[in-house]
Design a protein around this motif. Structure first.
Motif, mmCIF file in Angstrom:
data_model
loop_
_atom_site.group_PDB
_atom_site.id
_atom_site.type_symbol
_atom_site.label_atom_id
_atom_site.label_comp_id
_atom_site.label_asym_id
_atom_site.label_seq_id
_atom_site.Cartn_x
_atom_site.Cartn_y
_atom_site.Cartn_z
ATOM 1 N N CYS A 194 0.847 -1.201 0.000
ATOM 2 C CA CYS A 194 0.000 0.000 0.000
ATOM 3 C C CYS A 194 0.877 1.244 0.000
ATOM 4 O O CYS A 194 1.853 1.324 0.742
ATOM 5 C CB CYS A 194 -0.906 -0.010 1.228
ATOM 6 S SG CYS A 194 -1.973 1.434 1.262
ATOM 7 N N GLU A 226 0.225 4.086 1.139
ATOM 8 C CA GLU A 226 -0.027 4.966 2.292
ATOM 9 C C GLU A 226 0.919 4.600 3.445
ATOM 10 O O GLU A 226 1.558 3.546 3.428
ATOM 11 C CB GLU A 226 -1.491 4.824 2.730
ATOM 12 C CG GLU A 226 -2.473 5.136 1.633
ATOM 13 C CD GLU A 226 -2.349 6.565 1.105
ATOM 14 O OE1 GLU A 226 -2.742 7.485 1.823
ATOM 15 O OE2 GLU A 226 -1.868 6.746 -0.025
ATOM 16 N N CYS A 235 0.176 4.562 7.012
ATOM 17 C CA CYS A 235 -0.487 4.454 8.329
ATOM 18 C C CYS A 235 0.441 3.695 9.288
ATOM 19 O O CYS A 235 0.843 2.556 9.002
ATOM 20 C CB CYS A 235 -1.821 3.743 8.191
ATOM 21 S SG CYS A 235 -2.873 4.490 6.935
ATOM 22 N N TYR A 280 0.226 2.148 12.049
ATOM 23 C CA TYR A 280 -0.186 0.934 12.748
ATOM 24 C C TYR A 280 -0.289 -0.268 11.816
ATOM 25 O O TYR A 280 -0.528 -1.384 12.251
ATOM 26 C CB TYR A 280 -1.578 1.166 13.384
ATOM 27 C CG TYR A 280 -2.576 1.671 12.363
ATOM 28 C CD1 TYR A 280 -3.290 0.796 11.566
ATOM 29 C CD2 TYR A 280 -2.768 3.034 12.170
ATOM 30 C CE1 TYR A 280 -4.168 1.252 10.593
ATOM 31 C CE2 TYR A 280 -3.633 3.509 11.205
ATOM 32 C CZ TYR A 280 -4.327 2.616 10.423
ATOM 33 O OH TYR A 280 -5.186 3.067 9.454
ATOM 34 N N CYS A 281 -0.112 -0.035 10.502
ATOM 35 C CA CYS A 281 -0.535 -1.041 9.535
ATOM 36 C C CYS A 281 0.628 -1.854 8.968
ATOM 37 O O CYS A 281 1.647 -1.289 8.568
ATOM 38 C CB CYS A 281 -1.284 -0.346 8.394
ATOM 39 S SG CYS A 281 -1.878 -1.516 7.174
ATOM 40 N N GLN A 338 0.561 -3.348 6.248
ATOM 41 C CA GLN A 338 0.428 -3.445 4.797
ATOM 42 C C GLN A 338 1.059 -2.278 4.052
ATOM 43 O O GLN A 338 1.080 -2.256 2.833
ATOM 44 C CB GLN A 338 -1.052 -3.502 4.436
ATOM 45 C CG GLN A 338 -1.769 -4.565 5.208
ATOM 46 C CD GLN A 338 -2.885 -5.128 4.390
ATOM 47 O OE1 GLN A 338 -2.645 -5.761 3.374
ATOM 48 N NE2 GLN A 338 -4.089 -4.864 4.811
ATOM 49 N N ARG A 339 1.516 -1.312 4.780
ATOM 50 C CA ARG A 339 2.018 -0.123 4.096
ATOM 51 C C ARG A 339 3.322 -0.429 3.367
ATOM 52 O O ARG A 339 4.109 -1.275 3.803
ATOM 53 C CB ARG A 339 2.189 1.032 5.072
ATOM 54 C CG ARG A 339 3.158 0.778 6.160
ATOM 55 C CD ARG A 339 3.117 1.912 7.175
ATOM 56 N NE ARG A 339 4.391 1.964 7.844
ATOM 57 C CZ ARG A 339 4.782 1.088 8.741
ATOM 58 N NH1 ARG A 339 3.966 0.095 9.091
ATOM 59 N NH2 ARG A 339 5.962 1.172 9.296
ATOM 60 N N ALA A 392 -5.736 -3.874 0.537
ATOM 61 C CA ALA A 392 -4.785 -2.805 0.837
ATOM 62 C C ALA A 392 -4.755 -1.813 -0.319
ATOM 63 O O ALA A 392 -4.942 -2.184 -1.472
ATOM 64 C CB ALA A 392 -3.390 -3.401 1.031
ATOM 65 N N GLY A 393 -4.491 -0.570 0.006
ATOM 66 C CA GLY A 393 -4.368 0.422 -1.066
ATOM 67 C C GLY A 393 -4.994 1.740 -0.668
ATOM 68 O O GLY A 393 -5.806 1.793 0.252
ATOM 69 N N HIS A 452 -2.688 10.697 3.908
ATOM 70 C CA HIS A 452 -4.062 11.181 3.740
ATOM 71 C C HIS A 452 -4.543 11.744 5.081
ATOM 72 O O HIS A 452 -3.872 11.572 6.102
ATOM 73 C CB HIS A 452 -5.006 10.089 3.194
ATOM 74 C CG HIS A 452 -5.167 8.918 4.097
ATOM 75 N ND1 HIS A 452 -4.486 7.747 3.937
ATOM 76 C CD2 HIS A 452 -5.950 8.731 5.181
ATOM 77 C CE1 HIS A 452 -4.832 6.876 4.875
ATOM 78 N NE2 HIS A 452 -5.721 7.467 5.651
ATOM 79 N N ARG A 460 -11.021 10.878 4.877
ATOM 80 C CA ARG A 460 -11.841 9.728 5.308
ATOM 81 C C ARG A 460 -13.306 10.131 5.478
ATOM 82 O O ARG A 460 -14.210 9.397 5.112
ATOM 83 C CB ARG A 460 -11.279 9.121 6.591
ATOM 84 C CG ARG A 460 -9.933 8.439 6.319
ATOM 85 C CD ARG A 460 -9.550 7.414 7.355
ATOM 86 N NE ARG A 460 -8.414 6.646 6.856
ATOM 87 C CZ ARG A 460 -8.341 5.315 6.837
ATOM 88 N NH1 ARG A 460 -9.319 4.595 7.323
ATOM 89 N NH2 ARG A 460 -7.277 4.706 6.351
HETATM 90 S S1 SF4 Z 1 -3.833 -0.689 3.818
HETATM 91 FE FE1 SF4 Z 1 -5.152 0.927 4.649
HETATM 92 S S2 SF4 Z 1 -4.488 1.153 6.769
HETATM 93 FE FE2 SF4 Z 1 -2.847 0.054 5.697
HETATM 94 S S3 SF4 Z 1 -1.395 1.612 5.028
HETATM 95 FE FE3 SF4 Z 1 -2.859 1.284 3.359
HETATM 96 S S4 SF4 Z 1 -4.476 2.827 3.689
HETATM 97 FE FE4 SF4 Z 1 -3.312 2.667 5.593
#
Ligand code: SF4
Length: 395
Positions: free
Chosen positions: A74, A76, A78, A80-81, A83-84, A128-129, A198, A203
């Motif tokens: 992803c 982004e 974030c 906590y994530c 997947q970034r 994710a994305g 973002h 959101r």
């Molecule tokens: S998957 Fe969602 S929460 Fe994780 S980094 Fe991407 S936008 Fe943020």
């Protein structure tokens, strides 16, 4: 002095009881007291917050199962994530998280069948994305149509990031999507600390598009991201103002590679405080589906039984990248407490041994009690998956 204090707490408790009995949302002052005024007895608060839960949902509990369609990559950031994209800078985390691009439609359909036959009330497709482009939107639309054709009664939710325009959002509704998940996560004041790519306002705009397209909203929070109690109350009232139908309540899971700063609020997340958060959300959003989401096992442990007096839904088989209680364990918990699983599936519990709980699965411990999902758990129906092949051979 003591008398005066106890008469004050009685007045507050009486007021909360009256409002809860009428299913009237409480205001910010009372919400803050529910979180922080320790003179208000938690057992009483749970009993009071259970009133709207009983009124709207009786003894029913909805089970949600997640399908992680695309894991990682992803753009982004974030904090906590798992997947970034910039997780790739953390070598240990990169090794631990099994990343992949879109699952095949066949895989997704097989997982949907598994979820339906496991009694899932709602199936959550998560990707994710930053948000869907044309190609991924078409992919989601095809999946939604096919899943709804096969399992029309199973509620379908999609979580695919920021939406850009009303026309695309309406296409999701027309394809049969019941709900869209887009968490606000934390308050506007705290948002820039958890993400720079973002904003909170971005959101909010997505929630507004969904409302305009007539799609039911699922939007919740992650406690433990450096917020304070006022931030949580602000968020709860924002969700109430937008009449959010479903509120997933996540407690931050410190997956390897996260960049969430150590914070006082995280230390505060003892079971008592987690239960107060749930009471506050129920009392500010009496009609909403309140869901025990990520971290219920780690933060509440045995006290999940108390949490279900207030919450009326939960995830089984874990979260996006972290393992959680499986179906058998969760069903036992629910039934032992005298609750009933709400499901349209009438075929009986055909899946006794859940793939996610297979002893054959290799697991990677990140911190004690926090296990990352394996490749087999993330993609149980992928053609190269040996665990699945062995399960199929045994049948
Ligand atoms: S998957 Fe969602 S929460 Fe994780 S980094 Fe991407 S936008 Fe943020």
């Amino acid at each position: 002095m003591k008398k005066l204090q106890s008469s004050k707490e009685n007045t507050v408790i009486k007021k909360l009881r009256r409002l809860a009995s009428d299913n009237t949302p409480i205001d910010s002052e009372l919400a803050l007291m529910v979180l922080d005024d320790l003179s208000l007895d938690l057992t009483q608060l749970l009993e009071i917050a259970s009133k709207p839960r009983q009124y709207y949902f009786a003894k029913k509990i909805q089970i949600h199962i997640i399908n992680n369609l695309r894991n990682g990559y992803c753009p982004e950031d974030c904090s906590y994530c798992a997947q970034r994209k910039n997780l790739a800078e953390d070598n240990v985390a990169k090794e631990s998280i099994f990343r992949y691009t879109d699952k095949t439609e066949d895989e997704v359909l097989k997982e949907a069948k598994h979820a339906w036959e496991s009694g899932a009330y709602r199936y959550c497709l998560v990707s994710a994305g930053r948000g869907p482009n044309k190609k991924s939107l078409d992919y989601y639309l095809r999946l939604i149509k096919k899943i709804k054709e096969n399992y029309p009664k199973m509620e379908l939710c999609l979580s695919a990031g920021l939406l850009k325009n009303l026309a695309d959002t309406k296409r999701l509704a027309e394809a049969g999507l019941n709900r869209y998940n887009h968490n606000l996560n934390t308050s506007p004041d705290n948002y820039s600390k958890i993400c720079t790519t973002h904003t909170y306002q971005d959101r909010i705009l997505t929630l507004e598009l969904l409302q305009s397209a007539g799609i039911s909203l699922c939007s919740g929070l992650i406690a433990g991201l450096g917020e304070n109690s006022s931030d949580l109350v602000h968020l709860a009232l924002e969700l109430a103002k937008r009449k959010v139908a479903s509120i997933p309540v996540n407690f931050f899971l410190p997956v390897q590679g996260n960049t969430v700063e150590q914070n006082e609020f995280l230390k505060k997340l003892e079971p008592d405080f987690c239960l107060r958060i749930l009471c506050m959300l129920r009392l500010t959003n009496p009609q909403a589906e309140i869901r025990l989401a990520a971290g219920r096992e780690l933060y509440l442990g045995e006290r999940q039984s108390e949490a279900l007096a207030v919450a009326n839904s939960l995830f089984v088989n874990g979260y996006l990248n972290v393992q959680g209680s499986d179906l058998a364990e969760t069903t036992k918990l629910i039934e032992n407490l005298g609750y009933e699983i709400e499901s349209y599936y009438t075929g009986g519990s055909s899946i006794k041994k859940d793939i996610d709980n297979s002893e054959e699965a290799d697991t990677h411990d990140i911190i004690p009690a926090l296990k990352i999902k394996t490749k087999e758990q993330l993609r149980p129906f992928h053609e190269e998956n040996s665990l699945l092949s062995s399960l199929q051979t045994k049948k």
